[in-house]
Motif scaffolding. Structure first.
Motif, PDB file in Angstrom:
ATOM      1  N   GLY A 104       0.786  -1.223   0.000  1.00  0.00           N
ATOM      2  CA  GLY A 104       0.000   0.000   0.000  1.00  0.00           C
ATOM      3  C   GLY A 104       0.818   1.272   0.000  1.00  0.00           C
ATOM      4  N   GLY A 105       2.144   1.160  -0.041  1.00  0.00           N
ATOM      5  CA  GLY A 105       2.986   2.350  -0.099  1.00  0.00           C
ATOM      6  C   GLY A 105       3.020   2.907  -1.507  1.00  0.00           C
ATOM      7  N   GLY A 106       3.411   4.166  -1.601  1.00  0.00           N
ATOM      8  CA  GLY A 106       3.586   4.715  -2.936  1.00  0.00           C
ATOM      9  C   GLY A 106       3.192   6.160  -3.047  1.00  0.00           C
ATOM     10  N   GLY A 107       3.374   6.672  -4.256  1.00  0.00           N
ATOM     11  CA  GLY A 107       3.087   8.060  -4.541  1.00  0.00           C
ATOM     12  C   GLY A 107       4.046   8.578  -5.589  1.00  0.00           C
ATOM     13  N   LEU A 108       3.967   9.860  -5.840  1.00  0.00           N
ATOM     14  CA  LEU A 108       4.806  10.510  -6.837  1.00  0.00           C
ATOM     15  C   LEU A 108       6.116  10.963  -6.185  1.00  0.00           C
ATOM     16  CD1 LEU A 108       4.716  11.463  -9.837  1.00  0.00           C
ATOM     17  CD2 LEU A 108       4.023  13.703  -8.948  1.00  0.00           C
ATOM     18  N   ILE A 109       7.231  10.550  -6.772  1.00  0.00           N
ATOM     19  CA  ILE A 109       8.551  10.961  -6.297  1.00  0.00           C
ATOM     20  C   ILE A 109       9.085  11.973  -7.304  1.00  0.00           C
ATOM     21  CG2 ILE A 109      10.732  10.082  -5.367  1.00  0.00           C
ATOM     22  CD1 ILE A 109       9.587   7.234  -6.052  1.00  0.00           C
ATOM     23  N   THR A 110       9.359  13.201  -6.860  1.00  0.00           N
ATOM     24  CA  THR A 110       9.715  14.224  -7.829  1.00  0.00           C
ATOM     25  C   THR A 110      10.599  15.299  -7.224  1.00  0.00           C
ATOM     26  OG1 THR A 110       8.802  15.803  -9.432  1.00  0.00           O
ATOM     27  CG2 THR A 110       7.614  15.574  -7.354  1.00  0.00           C
ATOM     28  N   ASP A 111      11.525  15.828  -8.030  1.00  0.00           N
ATOM     29  CA  ASP A 111      12.287  17.049  -7.736  1.00  0.00           C
ATOM     30  C   ASP A 111      12.821  17.145  -6.309  1.00  0.00           C
ATOM     31  OD1 ASP A 111      11.673  17.644 -10.319  1.00  0.00           O
ATOM     32  OD2 ASP A 111      10.228  19.208  -9.881  1.00  0.00           O
ATOM     33  N   GLY A 112      13.716  16.230  -5.958  1.00  0.00           N
ATOM     34  CA  GLY A 112      14.352  16.273  -4.649  1.00  0.00           C
ATOM     35  C   GLY A 112      13.744  15.368  -3.610  1.00  0.00           C
ATOM     36  N   ALA A 113      12.701  14.620  -3.968  1.00  0.00           N
ATOM     37  CA  ALA A 113      12.061  13.690  -3.038  1.00  0.00           C
ATOM     38  C   ALA A 113      12.740  12.324  -3.095  1.00  0.00           C
ATOM     39  CB  ALA A 113      10.581  13.568  -3.344  1.00  0.00           C
ATOM     40  N   THR A 114      12.528  11.538  -2.044  1.00  0.00           N
ATOM     41  CA  THR A 114      13.121  10.203  -1.924  1.00  0.00           C
ATOM     42  C   THR A 114      12.049   9.220  -1.477  1.00  0.00           C
ATOM     43  OG1 THR A 114      15.259  11.152  -1.255  1.00  0.00           O
ATOM     44  CG2 THR A 114      14.900   8.829  -0.740  1.00  0.00           C
ATOM     45  N   GLN A 115      12.044   8.041  -2.085  1.00  0.00           N
ATOM     46  CA  GLN A 115      11.215   6.960  -1.543  1.00  0.00           C
ATOM     47  C   GLN A 115      12.150   5.869  -1.051  1.00  0.00           C
ATOM     48  OE1 GLN A 115      10.350   3.646  -2.576  1.00  0.00           O
ATOM     49  NE2 GLN A 115      11.364   3.497  -4.544  1.00  0.00           N
ATOM     50  N   TRP A 116      11.904   5.459   0.179  1.00  0.00           N
ATOM     51  CA  TRP A 116      12.754   4.489   0.860  1.00  0.00           C
ATOM     52  C   TRP A 116      11.913   3.245   1.130  1.00  0.00           C
ATOM     53  CZ3 TRP A 116      17.553   6.402   3.259  1.00  0.00           C
ATOM     54  CH2 TRP A 116      18.334   5.385   3.814  1.00  0.00           C
ATOM     55  N   MET A 117      12.197   2.190   0.388  1.00  0.00           N
ATOM     56  CA  MET A 117      11.410   0.973   0.510  1.00  0.00           C
ATOM     57  C   MET A 117      12.252  -0.133   1.141  1.00  0.00           C
ATOM     58  SD  MET A 117       9.484  -1.281  -2.416  1.00  0.00           S
ATOM     59  CE  MET A 117      10.973  -2.205  -2.823  1.00  0.00           C
ATOM     60  N   THR A 118      11.818  -0.600   2.294  1.00  0.00           N
ATOM     61  CA  THR A 118      12.451  -1.741   2.938  1.00  0.00           C
ATOM     62  C   THR A 118      11.748  -2.995   2.447  1.00  0.00           C
ATOM     63  OG1 THR A 118      12.942  -0.411   4.905  1.00  0.00           O
ATOM     64  CG2 THR A 118      13.030  -2.814   5.143  1.00  0.00           C
ATOM     65  N   ALA A 119      12.440  -3.783   1.617  1.00  0.00           N
ATOM     66  CA  ALA A 119      11.835  -5.013   1.105  1.00  0.00           C
ATOM     67  C   ALA A 119      11.715  -6.053   2.209  1.00  0.00           C
ATOM     68  CB  ALA A 119      12.652  -5.556  -0.063  1.00  0.00           C
ATOM     69  N   GLY A 120      12.790  -6.192   3.021  1.00  0.00           N
ATOM     70  CA  GLY A 120      12.757  -7.135   4.127  1.00  0.00           C
ATOM     71  C   GLY A 120      12.308  -8.509   3.690  1.00  0.00           C
ATOM     72  N   ALA A 121      11.273  -9.054   4.339  1.00  0.00           N
ATOM     73  CA  ALA A 121      10.795 -10.406   4.072  1.00  0.00           C
ATOM     74  C   ALA A 121      10.256 -10.578   2.663  1.00  0.00           C
ATOM     75  CB  ALA A 121       9.720 -10.780   5.085  1.00  0.00           C
ATOM     76  N   GLY A 122       9.876  -9.494   2.022  1.00  0.00           N
ATOM     77  CA  GLY A 122       9.441  -9.600   0.645  1.00  0.00           C
ATOM     78  C   GLY A 122       8.381  -8.592   0.273  1.00  0.00           C
ATOM     79  N   ILE A 123       8.482  -8.066  -0.946  1.00  0.00           N
ATOM     80  CA  ILE A 123       7.552  -7.057  -1.422  1.00  0.00           C
ATOM     81  C   ILE A 123       7.565  -7.078  -2.941  1.00  0.00           C
ATOM     82  CG2 ILE A 123       9.191  -5.129  -1.605  1.00  0.00           C
ATOM     83  CD1 ILE A 123       7.066  -3.363  -0.228  1.00  0.00           C
ATOM     84  N   LEU A 124       6.466  -6.644  -3.540  1.00  0.00           N
ATOM     85  CA  LEU A 124       6.398  -6.391  -4.980  1.00  0.00           C
ATOM     86  C   LEU A 124       6.207  -4.894  -5.166  1.00  0.00           C
ATOM     87  CD1 LEU A 124       3.869  -9.159  -6.155  1.00  0.00           C
ATOM     88  CD2 LEU A 124       6.338  -9.358  -5.829  1.00  0.00           C
ATOM     89  N   HIS A 125       6.867  -4.332  -6.185  1.00  0.00           N
ATOM     90  CA  HIS A 125       6.656  -2.904  -6.444  1.00  0.00           C
ATOM     91  C   HIS A 125       6.937  -2.586  -7.902  1.00  0.00           C
ATOM     92  CE1 HIS A 125      10.839  -0.763  -6.240  1.00  0.00           C
ATOM     93  NE2 HIS A 125      11.019  -2.009  -6.613  1.00  0.00           N
TER      94      HIS A 125
END
Length: 329
Positions: A104-125
């Protein structure tokens, strides 16, 4: 460059470090990034992994995307795919990516923004350019960093951090000639917004032509500088470092670097660099595509779990855009 900017004269300043008595780090190695195609076919420059990944531990991979001016219909991304055992950190300098994941994470990453995704045990993206960029084209420039997780945290619950451009801690060099954006970790007592499992520091600096950037650095961290654009020199010996090159430092407690007085035409604002380092994990690494674990058996288990749907499910509204990742693994 739309990445967050500020008047350096109004910002907290890094300490002035004495020339004598400071344990300046020397240069251990210079690495030229190699070019690869990723996702739907977009080009990246990758300085590591390389011959000796231990130099970068706890980092696993650095992909420099762009800068590229897309025409209409040319923008590409990375459709749905799995990860397990580490974290992905996507920092967008120009343009935009849209992130969606199976928790359920997500959104628009733009112009100086960062998305930090911890996959850990497992994730699809997936990470895709927004529809208006696909339709109209435009400038795109970003970086993706993979940060390893120690064995004890490989199977931690996945999480997502949305770090806006305004969240980065902004600092100035001692003389005001460089703007430093702290994305994660601590620099001279100033904390970045990124919450990390592995102790690291991750910075983006713009160093004005001819200006110097010096900073204290933890002795137990490794240290690297990657050039996004422009040219300069690193360490007291003044080793040249230009776009697409990674400088790896040796031991010590402080870093020094200087932007060249004359910059290439596309770097009039200065030398754009990433400064990064962390506490080495010093554990065995077994990796296959999107999985990074400690043993081959754990990789086999990750593949089986992915194929059985145990790493998460693509949201129903995105099934039409599913990648062929599962057919390749």
């Amino acid at each position: 460059m739309p990445a967050v900017t500020a008047d350096t004269l109004t910002l907290p300043r890094l300490p002035e470090l004495p020339e004598a008595g400071t344990a300046w780090r020397g240069v251990r190695r210079i690495i030229q990034a190699r070019k690869f195609l990723e996702g739907e076919g977009f080009q990246v420059r990758r300085p590591f992994p390389g011959v000796d990944l231990s130099l970068a531990d706890p980092f696993l991979l650095l992909d420099h995307m762009g800068a590229v001016e897309y025409g209409p219909g040319e923008a590409k991304g990375a459709p749905w795919h799995p990860h397990r055992g580490f974290e992905t950190v996507t920092y967008i300098i120009d343009g935009a990516f849209e992130h969606t994941d199976s928790i359920g994470g997500g959104g628009l990453i733009t112009d100086g923004a960062t998305q930090w995704m911890t996959a850990g045990a497992g994730i699809l993206h997936n990470e895709m350019p927004p529809q208006d960029m696909i339709a109209k084209g435009g400038l795109f420039h970003g970086v993706q960093l993979w940060v390893n997780l120690p064995k004890a945290l490989k199977m931690v619950q996945p999480r997502y951090q949305d770090i806006k451009a305004r969240d980065a801690k902004l600092l100035s060099s001692a003389d005001g000639g460089a703007l430093v954006r702290v994305i994660a970790g601590t620099l001279a007592g100033h904390d970045g917004p990124g919450v990390t499992y592995s102790p690291i520091t991750y910075l983006h600096a713009t160093v004005s032509p001819g200006a110097r950037l010096a900073m204290p650095w933890p002795e137990d961290f490794n240290a690297m500088v990657y050039v996004l654009s422009g040219r300069g020199t690193i360490a007291e010996e003044g080793r040249p470092l230009e776009e697409g090159q990674l400088g790896v430092f040796g031991p010590g407690s402080a870093l020094t670097m200087r932007a060249a007085a004359g910059q290439p035409g596309n770097s009039a604002a200065g030398w754009e660099i990433l400064v990064l380092g962390g506490l080495p994990i010093n554990e065995p690494i077994s990796r296959y595509g999107p999985f990074v674990m400690n043993t081959r058996q754990e990789i086999v288990q990750a593949m089986e779990d992915f194929q059985a749907g145990r790493l998460g499910q693509i949201p129903a509204e995105h099934l039409a855009h599913r990648s062929s990742a599962d057919e390749k693994l």
